[in-house]
Design a protein around this motif. Structure first.
Motif, PDB file in Angstrom:
ATOM      1  N   GLN A  37      12.761  12.104   0.203  1.00  0.00           N
ATOM      2  CA  GLN A  37      12.985  11.848  -0.430  1.00  0.00           C
ATOM      3  C   GLN A  37      13.001  10.844  -1.708  1.00  0.00           C
ATOM      4  O   GLN A  37      12.228  10.746  -2.534  1.00  0.00           O
ATOM      5  N   ALA A  38      12.333   9.174  -1.279  1.00  0.00           N
ATOM      6  CA  ALA A  38      11.993   8.944  -1.932  1.00  0.00           C
ATOM      7  C   ALA A  38      11.445   7.722  -0.815  1.00  0.00           C
ATOM      8  O   ALA A  38      11.677   7.633   0.037  1.00  0.00           O
ATOM      9  N   CYS A  39      10.852   7.086  -1.515  1.00  0.00           N
ATOM     10  CA  CYS A  39       9.330   5.992  -0.323  1.00  0.00           C
ATOM     11  C   CYS A  39       9.216   4.836  -1.420  1.00  0.00           C
ATOM     12  O   CYS A  39       8.531   4.712  -2.888  1.00  0.00           O
ATOM     13  N   GLY A  40       9.773   3.498  -1.039  1.00  0.00           N
ATOM     14  CA  GLY A  40       9.232   2.040  -1.797  1.00  0.00           C
ATOM     15  C   GLY A  40       7.773   2.116  -1.276  1.00  0.00           C
ATOM     16  O   GLY A  40       7.450   1.808  -1.179  1.00  0.00           O
ATOM     17  N   VAL A  41       7.647   1.006  -2.611  1.00  0.00           N
ATOM     18  CA  VAL A  41       6.096   0.778  -2.817  1.00  0.00           C
ATOM     19  C   VAL A  41       5.877  -0.740  -1.822  1.00  0.00           C
ATOM     20  O   VAL A  41       6.674  -1.953  -2.929  1.00  0.00           O
ATOM     21  N   CYS A  42       5.879  -1.640  -0.877  1.00  0.00           N
ATOM     22  CA  CYS A  42       5.893  -2.099  -0.377  1.00  0.00           C
ATOM     23  C   CYS A  42       4.240  -2.931  -0.492  1.00  0.00           C
ATOM     24  O   CYS A  42       2.975  -2.379  -0.377  1.00  0.00           O
ATOM     25  N   HIS A  43       4.911  -4.705  -0.175  1.00  0.00           N
ATOM     26  CA  HIS A  43       3.526  -5.533  -0.434  1.00  0.00           C
ATOM     27  C   HIS A  43       2.532  -4.720   1.029  1.00  0.00           C
ATOM     28  O   HIS A  43       1.067  -5.311   1.212  1.00  0.00           O
ATOM     29  N   MET A 352       3.115  -4.452  -8.445  1.00  0.00           N
ATOM     30  CA  MET A 352       3.053  -5.631  -8.391  1.00  0.00           C
ATOM     31  C   MET A 352       2.116  -6.091  -7.678  1.00  0.00           C
ATOM     32  O   MET A 352       2.767  -7.557  -8.185  1.00  0.00           O
ATOM     33  N   HIS A 353       0.602  -6.686  -7.470  1.00  0.00           N
ATOM     34  CA  HIS A 353       0.068  -7.693  -7.587  1.00  0.00           C
ATOM     35  C   HIS A 353       0.349  -8.728  -8.666  1.00  0.00           C
ATOM     36  O   HIS A 353       0.430  -9.830  -8.420  1.00  0.00           O
ATOM     37  N   ASP A 354       0.505  -7.968  -9.757  1.00  0.00           N
ATOM     38  CA  ASP A 354       0.613  -8.742 -11.303  1.00  0.00           C
ATOM     39  C   ASP A 354       2.272  -9.386 -11.483  1.00  0.00           C
ATOM     40  O   ASP A 354       1.856 -10.250 -11.920  1.00  0.00           O
ATOM     41  N   GLY A 355       3.300  -8.963 -10.357  1.00  0.00           N
ATOM     42  CA  GLY A 355       4.264  -9.705 -10.196  1.00  0.00           C
ATOM     43  C   GLY A 355       5.186  -9.060 -11.453  1.00  0.00           C
ATOM     44  O   GLY A 355       6.195  -9.242 -11.463  1.00  0.00           O
ATOM     45  N   ASP A 356       4.767  -7.916 -12.163  1.00  0.00           N
ATOM     46  CA  ASP A 356       6.069  -6.970 -12.937  1.00  0.00           C
ATOM     47  C   ASP A 356       6.880  -6.447 -12.296  1.00  0.00           C
ATOM     48  O   ASP A 356       7.728  -5.440 -13.542  1.00  0.00           O
ATOM     49  N   VAL A 357       7.358  -6.150 -11.037  1.00  0.00           N
ATOM     50  CA  VAL A 357       8.029  -5.414 -10.438  1.00  0.00           C
ATOM     51  C   VAL A 357       8.996  -5.809  -9.785  1.00  0.00           C
ATOM     52  O   VAL A 357       8.248  -7.141  -8.541  1.00  0.00           O
ATOM     53  N   LEU A 358      10.103  -5.756  -8.496  1.00  0.00           N
ATOM     54  CA  LEU A 358      10.590  -6.388  -7.482  1.00  0.00           C
ATOM     55  C   LEU A 358      10.576  -4.415  -6.869  1.00  0.00           C
ATOM     56  O   LEU A 358       9.841  -4.892  -5.531  1.00  0.00           O
ATOM     57  N   ARG A 359      10.412  -3.380  -7.665  1.00  0.00           N
ATOM     58  CA  ARG A 359       9.828  -2.476  -6.493  1.00  0.00           C
ATOM     59  C   ARG A 359      10.129  -1.537  -7.416  1.00  0.00           C
ATOM     60  O   ARG A 359      11.041  -0.936  -7.816  1.00  0.00           O
ATOM     61  N   SER A 360       8.297  -0.525  -6.959  1.00  0.00           N
ATOM     62  CA  SER A 360       8.409   1.140  -7.666  1.00  0.00           C
ATOM     63  C   SER A 360       8.545   1.932  -7.119  1.00  0.00           C
ATOM     64  O   SER A 360       8.232   1.576  -5.197  1.00  0.00           O
ATOM     65  N   VAL A 361       9.372   2.640  -6.650  1.00  0.00           N
ATOM     66  CA  VAL A 361       9.260   3.583  -6.050  1.00  0.00           C
ATOM     67  C   VAL A 361       9.422   5.110  -5.643  1.00  0.00           C
ATOM     68  O   VAL A 361       9.522   5.587  -7.135  1.00  0.00           O
ATOM     69  N   VAL A 362       8.722   5.767  -5.406  1.00  0.00           N
ATOM     70  CA  VAL A 362       8.388   6.800  -5.267  1.00  0.00           C
ATOM     71  C   VAL A 362       9.269   7.977  -4.623  1.00  0.00           C
ATOM     72  O   VAL A 362      10.095   7.354  -4.251  1.00  0.00           O
TER      73      VAL A 362
END
Length: 364
Positions: A37-43, A352-362
């Motif tokens: 249902q949802a999945c975070g974009v992690c380093h 994420m690389h630019d430091g703009d988010v804590l987490r984007s979530v699909v």
């Protein structure tokens, strides 16, 4: 019968990810198919794409996920179809020396699904990130990788406990054993460091010092519970002195290094009080080396700890943390910066690389 679904593939080292059709087999013994249902974009997903984990391309990315169990294989008793679950990459075996000593959060023999998901077009086997592969509409995992939690929680929030947020919370609560009245410093205030700050606040720390090179992350850290901030970087003063000055000249009781570089670890080592604790939760790269005077290691006492997955036990920690979230005592919503479609993962890596988010979530 096997199903065809869309999933995000990392085809080769440094190559942009792409959405492909993948084949998800029926679950075998001890396995489960989960409708994500949802999945975070992690380093960590970015590390896989860059070849920083291993070179078993192509990878099926995604691992910070929550969803509904669709079907299970023979012998599965942990979960059943219809259960709302968070996926984890520490399916404990129950039989290794750590498990038998009553320390399953250190399980040395965690396992994944035995069957492989494949590319529909070529039949090529995929390597699922952290044994999960959840940037997909459905994924195949070991049943022990599914932890049932209260379905009242938002999937976009619940899934974040599957990796980064759990790593940070656990670094403070489980590994660092932060308790009431402690002083804490957290070096690196991205998603993991932010969660360590939130965990320290939950534990009742009296002073929580956030350290980062980015003013935006320090502002976020204050929203998550930091009482003081230190802007670090070239020409900005000594981090150790700043932390000591905020703690009566002594240093913090617990210092969490959420960056994982030799220079930040040295800062953490010298910024703690005598007999204090250093927790390394940021992941170093293989070539990094650390040099410290052995006399200082002896003379300062205390504990130098590494935190694996926040030393969590999913069956114990995930339901508890979800309950705290539903009670309004743990603001996990604060970590969800944006929700995106499956085809926006590459753009999420850039943000994420630019430091703009804590987490984007699909969100599916």
């Amino acid at each position: 019968m096997p199903q065809q679904v869309r999933g995000v593939i990392a085809p080769g080292k440094g190559e942009p990810v792409r959405v492909e059709t993948i084949v998800v087999p029926d679950p075998g013994p001890g396995e489960a198919v989960v409708a994500v249902q949802a999945c975070g974009v992690c380093h960590t997903d970015l590390h896989y794409r860059e070849g920083g984990i291993n070179d078993d391309f192509p990878f099926l990315l995604g691992h910070e996920a929550a969803g509904i169990v669709e079907s299970v294989g023979a012998g599965v008793t942990e979960v059943a179809p219809g259960d709302f679950v968070i996926l984890n990459w520490r399916a404990v075996c129950g039989q290794c020396r750590a498990c038998l000593r009553g320390r399953p959060w250190y399980c040395f023999n965690t396992h994944n699904a035995r069957q492989k998901m494949t590319l529909a077009e070529t039949g090529q086997e995929l390597s699922p990130a952290l044994g999960i592969g959840a940037f997909a509409e459905k994924t195949l995992v070991a049943a022990g990788q599914c932890t049932k939690v209260d379905p009242a929680a938002s999937p976009a929030v619940a899934g974040l406990l599957g990796c980064g947020v759990m790593a940070g919370l656990g670094a403070a609560l489980n590994t660092g054993n932060v308790s009431r009245g402690d002083t804490v410093a957290v070096i690196g205030c991205g998603g993991v460091g932010g969660a360590a700050i939130m965990g320290s606040r939950l534990a009742g720390a009296s002073k929580i010092i956030a350290v980062d090179v980015d003013e935006r992350k320090l502002a976020t850290a204050e929203r998550l519970g930091a009482t003081h901030t230190v802007l670090s970087g070239a020409g900005r003063g000594d981090v150790v002195e700043a932390i000591q000055s905020l703690t009566g000249g002594f240093g913090a009781d617990v210092v969490v290094d959420a960056v994982g570089r030799p220079e930040t670890y040295r800062q953490a080592f010298y910024a703690r009080d005598l007999a204090g604790t250093v927790v390394l939760v940021g992941v170093p790269t293989p070539e990094m080396r650390l040099e410290l005077p052995l006399l200082d290691v002896f003379g300062r006492g205390g504990a130098l700890k590494s935190s694996w997955y926040g030393d969590c036990l999913p069956s114990r920690d995930f339901p508890m943390l979800i309950d705290l979230y539903l009670q309004g005592r743990l603001d996990l919503d604060a970590f969800v910066t944006e929700t995106i479609a499956l085809d926006r993962v590459e753009q999420a890596f850039a943000r994420m690389h630019d430091g703009d988010v804590l987490r984007s979530v699909v969100v599916f």
